[in-house]
Design an enzyme around this catalytic site. Structure first.
Site, PDB file in Angstrom:
ATOM      1  N   ASP A  14       0.791  -1.246   0.000  1.00 27.61           N
ATOM      2  CA  ASP A  14       0.000   0.000   0.000  1.00 27.61           C
ATOM      3  C   ASP A  14       0.823   1.296   0.000  1.00 27.61           C
ATOM      4  OD1 ASP A  14      -1.974  -1.905   0.218  1.00 27.61           O
ATOM      5  OD2 ASP A  14      -2.889  -1.132   2.035  1.00 27.61           O
ATOM      6  N   LYS A 112      -6.962  -5.073  -3.040  1.00 31.76           N
ATOM      7  CA  LYS A 112      -7.741  -5.600  -1.915  1.00 31.76           C
ATOM      8  C   LYS A 112      -8.669  -4.521  -1.387  1.00 31.76           C
ATOM      9  CE  LYS A 112      -4.021  -4.346   1.216  1.00 31.76           C
ATOM     10  NZ  LYS A 112      -4.728  -3.259   1.906  1.00 31.76           N
ATOM     11  N   CYS A 157      -2.172  -2.563   7.521  1.00 28.66           N
ATOM     12  CA  CYS A 157      -2.024  -3.486   6.391  1.00 28.66           C
ATOM     13  C   CYS A 157      -0.732  -4.287   6.410  1.00 28.66           C
ATOM     14  CB  CYS A 157      -2.235  -2.728   5.086  1.00 28.66           C
ATOM     15  SG  CYS A 157      -3.960  -2.183   4.953  1.00 28.66           S
TER      16      CYS A 157
HETATM   17  C1  VGL Z   1      -4.782   0.869   5.551  1.00 30.13           C
HETATM   18  C2  VGL Z   1      -6.397   1.724   6.920  1.00 30.13           C
HETATM   19  C3  VGL Z   1      -7.340   1.607   5.915  1.00 30.13           C
HETATM   20  C4  VGL Z   1      -3.347   0.472   5.382  1.00 30.13           C
HETATM   21  C5  VGL Z   1      -5.708   0.720   4.538  1.00 30.13           C
HETATM   22  O1  VGL Z   1      -2.867   0.403   4.228  1.00 30.13           O
HETATM   23  O2  VGL Z   1      -2.664   0.233   6.403  1.00 30.13           O
HETATM   24  N1  VGL Z   1      -5.132   1.355   6.739  1.00 30.13           N
HETATM   25  N2  VGL Z   1      -6.974   1.095   4.725  1.00 30.13           N
END
Ligand code: VGL
Ligand code: ZN
Length: 210
Positions: A14, A112, A157
């Site tokens: 991410d 995802k 994540c």
């Molecule tokens: C994430 C919160 C919501 C992350 C993704 O990548 O850690 N955190 N969506």
């Protein structure tokens, strides 16, 4: 010491614009991971990326729950959910991989969180803890035995992905200084405790050999 081998995969979690300073769900100092992640990318023969990828109106967005506050926890059909600002909406600039991320040889991008009612912090299993993303099967079929993780965010994540890597039977290593955390309400300490309990190794970038 971690010496990247043919059975190791670097999982870059991410590293997207919305998680960088100025983004919709900015992780403090999130842009500091880009240099270390790029450096790791040059050390591993195999690199896989994840991309948080939500439809508009996603169940993890506070805006989908009128009367609820950002970062509050609500109970959804499958369990507790933290409510986030709208972020990483599929196809929008905020969902794009970070500028400056330089991993041209990455072999797979796994998205995802695209089901409207279910979040997916983990790259392996969605938040209902039953729906697989397909990553475990992919990694097994490719013959990987160890997953080395970096990216954003350590306590969500990256952490959940590391725990699920262990649960799926892989060795898991988190390169701490190639990650940054959201760290709200003790989430980072909890993630560290859970990772230690599950046998996730934590190393620093300098412990990964070139
Ligand atoms: C994430 C919160 C919501 C992350 C993704 O990548 O850690 N955190 N969506
Ligand atoms: Zn998300």
């Amino acid at each position: 010491m971690i010496t990247p081998a043919e059975t190791d995969v670097l999982l870059v979690v991410d590293v997207q614009r919305d998680f960088l300073p100025g983004g919709a769900l900015a992780v403090p100092d999130g842009d500091a991971v880009i240099g270390p992640v790029n450096a790791l990318g040059r050390l591993f023969a195999h690199v896989v990326l994840t991309q948080d990828w939500h439809p508009p109106g996603h169940a993890s967005f506070a805006s989908s729950h009128p009367g609820r506050q950002l970062f509050e926890t609500v109970r959804l059909a499958h369990g507790e959910q933290v409510l986030w600002p709208d972020h990483c909406v599929m196809g929008t600039p905020g969902a794009a991989l970070a500028e400056g991320l330089d991993l041209p040889a990455a072999e797979l991008v796994i998205r995802k969180g695209y089901r409207p009612g279910i979040d997916s912090y983990s790259a392996f299993l969605e938040a209902d803890r039953r729906t697989p993303t397909g990553l475990a099967g992919y990694l097994r079929e490719r013959g990987f035995t160890r997953v080395v993780l970096c990216g954003l965010a350590t306590d969500y994540c990256v952490g959940w992905s590391a725990l699920d890597a262990r649960a799926a039977g892989f060795a898991a290593v988190v390169v701490e200084d190639a990650c940054r955390a959201i760290d709200q309400g003790g989430s980072l300490a909890r993630a560290h405790a859970a990772m230690a309990e599950a046998g996730v190794e934590r190393v620093r970038l300098e412990a990964v050999a070139g």
